[in-house]
Scaffold this motif. Structure first.
Motif, mmCIF file in Angstrom:
data_model
loop_
_atom_site.group_PDB
_atom_site.id
_atom_site.type_symbol
_atom_site.label_atom_id
_atom_site.label_comp_id
_atom_site.label_asym_id
_atom_site.label_seq_id
_atom_site.Cartn_x
_atom_site.Cartn_y
_atom_site.Cartn_z
ATOM 1 N N MET A 115 -10.489 0.077 14.464
ATOM 2 C CA MET A 115 -11.453 1.057 14.023
ATOM 3 C C MET A 115 -11.051 1.555 12.638
ATOM 4 N N PRO A 116 -11.921 1.472 11.644
ATOM 5 C CA PRO A 116 -11.538 1.827 10.287
ATOM 6 C C PRO A 116 -11.310 3.317 10.075
ATOM 7 N N GLY A 117 -11.881 4.182 10.888
ATOM 8 C CA GLY A 117 -11.719 5.608 10.696
ATOM 9 C C GLY A 117 -10.448 6.169 11.308
ATOM 10 N N LYS A 118 -9.653 5.326 11.963
ATOM 11 C CA LYS A 118 -8.461 5.782 12.655
ATOM 12 C C LYS A 118 -7.267 5.772 11.696
ATOM 13 N N ARG A 119 -6.430 6.793 11.733
ATOM 14 C CA ARG A 119 -5.261 6.903 10.866
ATOM 15 C C ARG A 119 -4.109 6.088 11.407
ATOM 16 N N LYS A 120 -3.286 5.543 10.474
ATOM 17 C CA LYS A 120 -2.149 4.722 10.876
ATOM 18 C C LYS A 120 -1.049 5.535 11.548
ATOM 19 N N ILE A 121 -0.804 6.735 11.059
ATOM 20 C CA ILE A 121 0.348 7.499 11.539
ATOM 21 C C ILE A 121 0.070 8.147 12.884
ATOM 22 N N THR A 122 -0.996 8.916 12.990
ATOM 23 C CA THR A 122 -1.211 9.684 14.215
ATOM 24 C C THR A 122 -2.401 9.222 15.036
ATOM 25 N N GLY A 123 -3.231 8.346 14.514
ATOM 26 C CA GLY A 123 -4.375 7.870 15.276
ATOM 27 C C GLY A 123 -5.522 8.857 15.334
ATOM 28 N N VAL A 124 -5.582 9.788 14.371
ATOM 29 C CA VAL A 124 -6.669 10.761 14.342
ATOM 30 C C VAL A 124 -7.955 10.053 13.958
ATOM 31 N N ILE A 150 4.164 11.045 -1.085
ATOM 32 C CA ILE A 150 5.310 11.754 -0.530
ATOM 33 C C ILE A 150 6.572 11.014 -0.949
ATOM 34 N N TYR A 151 7.536 11.760 -1.494
ATOM 35 C CA TYR A 151 8.805 11.165 -1.911
ATOM 36 C C TYR A 151 9.720 11.040 -0.707
ATOM 37 N N VAL A 152 10.276 9.839 -0.526
ATOM 38 C CA VAL A 152 11.193 9.583 0.591
ATOM 39 C C VAL A 152 12.571 9.299 0.000
ATOM 40 N N ARG A 174 2.463 6.404 -0.600
ATOM 41 C CA ARG A 174 1.109 6.953 -0.531
ATOM 42 C C ARG A 174 0.636 6.904 0.916
ATOM 43 N N VAL A 175 0.178 8.051 1.408
ATOM 44 C CA VAL A 175 -0.318 8.133 2.775
ATOM 45 C C VAL A 175 -1.629 8.914 2.795
ATOM 46 N N LYS A 176 -2.444 8.620 3.769
ATOM 47 C CA LYS A 176 -3.684 9.352 3.996
ATOM 48 C C LYS A 176 -3.488 10.104 5.301
ATOM 49 N N LEU A 195 8.699 3.175 8.998
ATOM 50 C CA LEU A 195 8.355 3.406 7.593
ATOM 51 C C LEU A 195 7.794 2.142 6.944
ATOM 52 N N LYS A 196 8.254 0.975 7.380
ATOM 53 C CA LYS A 196 7.788 -0.284 6.789
ATOM 54 C C LYS A 196 6.286 -0.511 7.010
ATOM 55 N N GLN A 197 5.742 0.101 8.035
ATOM 56 C CA GLN A 197 4.307 -0.034 8.314
ATOM 57 C C GLN A 197 3.473 0.652 7.222
ATOM 58 N N LEU A 198 4.032 1.691 6.586
ATOM 59 C CA LEU A 198 3.313 2.451 5.573
ATOM 60 C C LEU A 198 3.509 1.914 4.155
ATOM 61 N N ILE A 199 4.547 1.138 3.939
ATOM 62 C CA ILE A 199 4.841 0.628 2.582
ATOM 63 C C ILE A 199 3.981 -0.578 2.268
#
Length: 79
Positions: free
Chosen positions: A1-10, A38-40, A48-50, A75-79
């Motif tokens: 689903m394109p409207g779903k967020r990667k981190i929390t699934g909102v 966000i600096y890690v 960069r995260v949404k 973290l590798k999922q977001l990079i």
């Protein structure tokens, strides 16, 4: 689903708007999404995260890496 967020699934919620005359109109409740960098310090780079505004407040409080750890997202999922 394109409207779903990667981190929390909102994702958007669906419901109805009601007027004073009790007329019904279907509507979508969209999450308050923000594009953020966000600096890690662990990897010494920006990511960069949404994320939603609520998640951003949580990240400010506990830190980005702890937030990802609690959510079970690598973290590798977001990079």
């Amino acid at each position: 689903m394109p409207g779903k967020r990667k981190i929390t699934g909102v994702k958007p919620l669906f419901g109805q708007s009601r007027s004073k005359a009790f007329n019904t109109v279907k509507r979508k409740f969209k999450p308050n999404l923000q594009n953020k960098r966000i600096y890690v310090p662990e990897i010494d780079r920006w990511v960069r995260v949404k994320i939603t505004a609520k998640e951003l407040k949580t990240i400010d409080k506990i830190g980005f890496m702890e937030f990802l750890k609690r959510r079970g997202v690598p973290l590798k999922q977001l990079i």
